[in-house]
Design a protein around this motif. Structure first.
Motif, PDB file in Angstrom:
ATOM      1  N   SER A 125       9.646   1.976  -5.630  1.00 18.32           N
ATOM      2  CA  SER A 125      10.372   0.803  -6.117  1.00 18.32           C
ATOM      3  C   SER A 125      10.466  -0.283  -5.050  1.00 18.32           C
ATOM      4  N   VAL A 126      10.672   0.117  -3.793  1.00 21.71           N
ATOM      5  CA  VAL A 126      10.761  -0.852  -2.687  1.00 21.71           C
ATOM      6  C   VAL A 126       9.440  -1.603  -2.535  1.00 21.71           C
ATOM      7  N   PHE A 127       8.330  -0.847  -2.474  1.00 22.24           N
ATOM      8  CA  PHE A 127       7.010  -1.481  -2.354  1.00 22.24           C
ATOM      9  C   PHE A 127       6.718  -2.365  -3.570  1.00 22.24           C
ATOM     10  N   ALA A 128       7.056  -1.870  -4.758  1.00 22.11           N
ATOM     11  CA  ALA A 128       6.770  -2.610  -5.990  1.00 22.11           C
ATOM     12  C   ALA A 128       7.557  -3.910  -6.062  1.00 22.11           C
ATOM     13  N   ALA A 129       8.791  -3.919  -5.536  1.00 24.10           N
ATOM     14  CA  ALA A 129       9.608  -5.140  -5.543  1.00 24.10           C
ATOM     15  C   ALA A 129       8.922  -6.253  -4.743  1.00 24.10           C
ATOM     16  N   ARG A 180      13.266  16.346   2.587  1.00 22.37           N
ATOM     17  CA  ARG A 180      12.255  15.291   2.644  1.00 22.37           C
ATOM     18  C   ARG A 180      11.329  15.479   3.842  1.00 22.37           C
ATOM     19  N   PRO A 181      10.008  15.519   3.628  1.00 20.07           N
ATOM     20  CA  PRO A 181       9.076  15.656   4.760  1.00 20.07           C
ATOM     21  C   PRO A 181       9.012  14.368   5.585  1.00 20.07           C
ATOM     22  N   ARG A 182       8.504  14.479   6.789  1.00 21.39           N
ATOM     23  CA  ARG A 182       8.401  13.314   7.671  1.00 21.39           C
ATOM     24  C   ARG A 182       7.413  12.305   7.091  1.00 21.39           C
ATOM     25  N   LEU A 183       7.858  11.051   7.073  1.00 19.95           N
ATOM     26  CA  LEU A 183       7.009  10.002   6.510  1.00 19.95           C
ATOM     27  C   LEU A 183       5.930   9.609   7.517  1.00 19.95           C
ATOM     28  N   THR A 184       4.684   9.738   7.118  1.00 16.09           N
ATOM     29  CA  THR A 184       3.552   9.325   7.945  1.00 16.09           C
ATOM     30  C   THR A 184       2.980   8.020   7.396  1.00 16.09           C
ATOM     31  N   LEU A 185       2.092   7.416   8.169  1.00 13.76           N
ATOM     32  CA  LEU A 185       1.456   6.171   7.729  1.00 13.76           C
ATOM     33  C   LEU A 185       0.663   6.392   6.449  1.00 13.76           C
ATOM     34  N   MET A 186       0.015   7.555   6.340  1.00 13.44           N
ATOM     35  CA  MET A 186      -0.765   7.876   5.147  1.00 13.44           C
ATOM     36  C   MET A 186       0.129   7.988   3.914  1.00 13.44           C
ATOM     37  N   LEU A 187       1.289   8.641   4.066  1.00 15.67           N
ATOM     38  CA  LEU A 187       2.227   8.770   2.948  1.00 15.67           C
ATOM     39  C   LEU A 187       2.772   7.413   2.514  1.00 15.67           C
ATOM     40  N   LEU A 188       3.041   6.554   3.478  1.00 13.73           N
ATOM     41  CA  LEU A 188       3.517   5.202   3.154  1.00 13.73           C
ATOM     42  C   LEU A 188       2.448   4.418   2.398  1.00 13.73           C
ATOM     43  N   CYS A 189       1.200   4.543   2.835  1.00 17.53           N
ATOM     44  CA  CYS A 189       0.085   3.862   2.154  1.00 17.53           C
ATOM     45  C   CYS A 189      -0.071   4.378   0.722  1.00 17.53           C
ATOM     46  N   GLU A 190       0.094   5.695   0.552  1.00 17.19           N
ATOM     47  CA  GLU A 190      -0.039   6.285  -0.782  1.00 17.19           C
ATOM     48  C   GLU A 190       1.101   5.845  -1.704  1.00 17.19           C
ATOM     49  N   HIS A 191       2.307   5.686  -1.167  1.00 15.90           N
ATOM     50  CA  HIS A 191       3.421   5.176  -1.967  1.00 15.90           C
ATOM     51  C   HIS A 191       3.224   3.686  -2.284  1.00 15.90           C
ATOM     52  N   PHE A 192       2.572   2.972  -1.375  1.00 21.87           N
ATOM     53  CA  PHE A 192       2.235   1.564  -1.637  1.00 21.87           C
ATOM     54  C   PHE A 192       1.274   1.467  -2.827  1.00 21.87           C
ATOM     55  N   ILE A 193       0.248   2.343  -2.842  1.00 17.80           N
ATOM     56  CA  ILE A 193      -0.705   2.381  -3.959  1.00 17.80           C
ATOM     57  C   ILE A 193      -0.008   2.813  -5.241  1.00 17.80           C
ATOM     58  N   SER A 194       0.914   3.774  -5.114  1.00 21.65           N
ATOM     59  CA  SER A 194       1.675   4.244  -6.271  1.00 21.65           C
ATOM     60  C   SER A 194       2.484   3.110  -6.894  1.00 21.65           C
ATOM     61  N   GLY A 195       3.118   2.303  -6.033  1.00 26.79           N
ATOM     62  CA  GLY A 195       3.869   1.150  -6.523  1.00 26.79           C
ATOM     63  C   GLY A 195       2.977   0.110  -7.165  1.00 26.79           C
ATOM     64  N   LEU A 196       1.779  -0.056  -6.602  1.00 30.37           N
ATOM     65  CA  LEU A 196       0.836  -1.037  -7.127  1.00 30.37           C
ATOM     66  C   LEU A 196       0.349  -0.643  -8.522  1.00 30.37           C
ATOM     67  N   LEU A 197      -0.012   0.627  -8.691  1.00 31.65           N
ATOM     68  CA  LEU A 197      -0.543   1.092  -9.973  1.00 31.65           C
ATOM     69  C   LEU A 197       0.549   1.289 -11.025  1.00 31.65           C
ATOM     70  N   GLY A 198       1.633   1.955 -10.624  1.00 33.92           N
ATOM     71  CA  GLY A 198       2.636   2.371 -11.603  1.00 33.92           C
ATOM     72  C   GLY A 198       3.776   1.405 -11.819  1.00 33.92           C
ATOM     73  N   ALA A 199       3.853   0.335 -11.020  1.00 36.40           N
ATOM     74  CA  ALA A 199       4.984  -0.585 -11.166  1.00 36.40           C
ATOM     75  C   ALA A 199       4.561  -2.050 -11.175  1.00 36.40           C
ATOM     76  N   SER A 200       4.050  -2.567 -10.049  1.00 38.13           N
ATOM     77  CA  SER A 200       3.813  -4.016  -9.961  1.00 38.13           C
ATOM     78  C   SER A 200       2.668  -4.504 -10.846  1.00 38.13           C
ATOM     79  N   LEU A 201       1.457  -3.956 -10.646  1.00 34.83           N
ATOM     80  CA  LEU A 201       0.319  -4.384 -11.475  1.00 34.83           C
ATOM     81  C   LEU A 201       0.522  -3.977 -12.930  1.00 34.83           C
TER      82      LEU A 201
END
Length: 369
Positions: free
Chosen positions: A227-231, A64-85
């Motif tokens: 999944s965490v962000f989407a929850a 697993r690569p080091r988690l950066t703020l940009m990667l966290l933001c991109e996973h947040f968007i991923s959760g928004l598009l592919g799970a929550s919304l």
């Protein structure tokens, strides 16, 4: 051994597709009980995250690569598009329609993704002039016609009305007319919500394609983060319908079972299985199993849950599946053309090298004296 390796993705995808069809049918029944669909979604995503945490820690902690703020933001968007919304619109549409209609509209995923790729200039418009491009465009149009059938033509009920008590109404003519009008409006609105949910899922697939380049070989960790962000996102979106804490307390055993089943099978396992199958065989192969989910949802909905079956759902599903396979035919032709173009220069270079080698051998050959 080779036969087992070839059959493994087929068997896994068949089981996964049947399971996804059953998840949608059970989710529809749970939503009919009256549970807030975003609370359902939040619990589902939370269970998915809890299931994936040990897998991501044990198997991917070294890669697993080091988690950066940009990667966290991109996973947040991923959760928004592919799970929550996506779940916000998809589950809302499912509550107004049926599992059959929901899976039929999801069958348009490949065609919708192709259309969005054209709009966003990810897909080259010059490719539309080829045979593969024409087939993909034709398949997309047929899928759209199938969606029109599902949305605007409900048709007569073809199953036995007496086997579906929920489909029976009061004998009063005015009540029948009013209920029928309300049901038609809900059906149209439900189909619209399902189409929006499918479009969001297509956008997620395009976004995820770029995210996997930055976060490779970490399907468990990436899905867990999403999944965490989407929850949390689902929990916030649930406030639009109910702000009471009591809404989060679910006592119905059937609904609890469906949430657990949807979280473990429908979210965690299906995402991992699909990722593995794509890695083994490619996305085109995996997408051909979408109609299996549709058939599974229809049979499970009708035979097990005794939901009414309508002519429009059957016709629309058949047209959508036809469009899907025309699209996949075009996709296969496109891949074959790409492989041919790749192999042709290699063969040419090999022939040139062989000719050069033969020339050198001829020049170096000494004639007998």
């Amino acid at each position: 051994m080779m036969k087992e390796e070839q059959w493994a993705p087929v068997v896994v995808m068949l089981i996964s597709s049947v399971a996804m069809g059953s998840v949608n049918a059970l989710a529809k029944k749970a939503l009919d009980v009256g549970v807030n669909h975003m609370i359902f979604g939040a619990y589902r995503m939370l269970i998915s995250a809890l299931i994936l945490v040990p897998f991501s820690y044990i198997w991917e902690r070294k890669t697993r690569p080091r988690l950066t703020l940009m990667l966290l933001c991109e996973h947040f968007i991923s959760g928004l598009l592919g799970a929550s919304l996506m779940q916000f619109f998809f589950l809302l549409g499912l509550s107004y329609t049926s599992a059959t209609v929901s899976m039929a509209l999801v069958s348009m995923l490949s065609a919708i993704t192709f259309t969005l790729a054209l709009i966003l200039r990810i897909e080259n418009t010059q490719n539309l002039k080829s045979k593969a491009g024409v087939l993909k465009l034709l398949g997309t149009l047929i899928c759209i016609i199938g969606a029109m059938f599902l949305t605007f033509y409900k048709g007569p009920q073809i199953s036995n009305p007496h086997s579906h008590p929920e489909a029976l109404h009061n004998n009063n003519n005015y009540t029948l007319h009013k209920n029928g009008h309300d049901q038609s409006n809900k059906w149209l609105l439900g189909c619209l919500y399902l189409i929006i949910g499918t479009v969001l899922l297509s956008l997620w697939m395009l976004f995820q394609g770029k995210l996997t380049v930055k976060y490779p070989c970490n399907k468990y960790s990436s899905t867990c983060l999403m999944s965490v962000f989407a929850a949390f996102q689902c929990a916030i979106l649930s406030l639009y319908k109910s702000r009471e804490v009591e809404a989060w307390i679910i006592e119905d055993k059937f609904v609890i079972f469906v949430i657990l089943y949807a979280g473990i099978v429908g979210q965690a396992m299906s995402t991992v299985v699909t990722s593995w199958s794509i890695k083994m065989t490619g996305a085109v192969f995996v997408s051909t199993f979408t109609p299996i989910s549709l058939i599974s949802a229809t049979l499970f909905d009708f035979l097990i849950l005794h939901s009414p079956l309508y002519l429009g759902s059957i016709l629309g599903s058949v047209v959508t599946i036809t469009g899907l396979y025309v699209f996949l035919w075009g996709k296969k032709s496109e891949i074959d053309q790409s492989v041919l173009k790749t192999l042709t220069p290699s063969k040419f270079c090999q022939n040139v090298e062989n000719e050069d080698h033969m020339t050198i051998n001829v020049n170096n050959t000494k004639l007998p004296i």
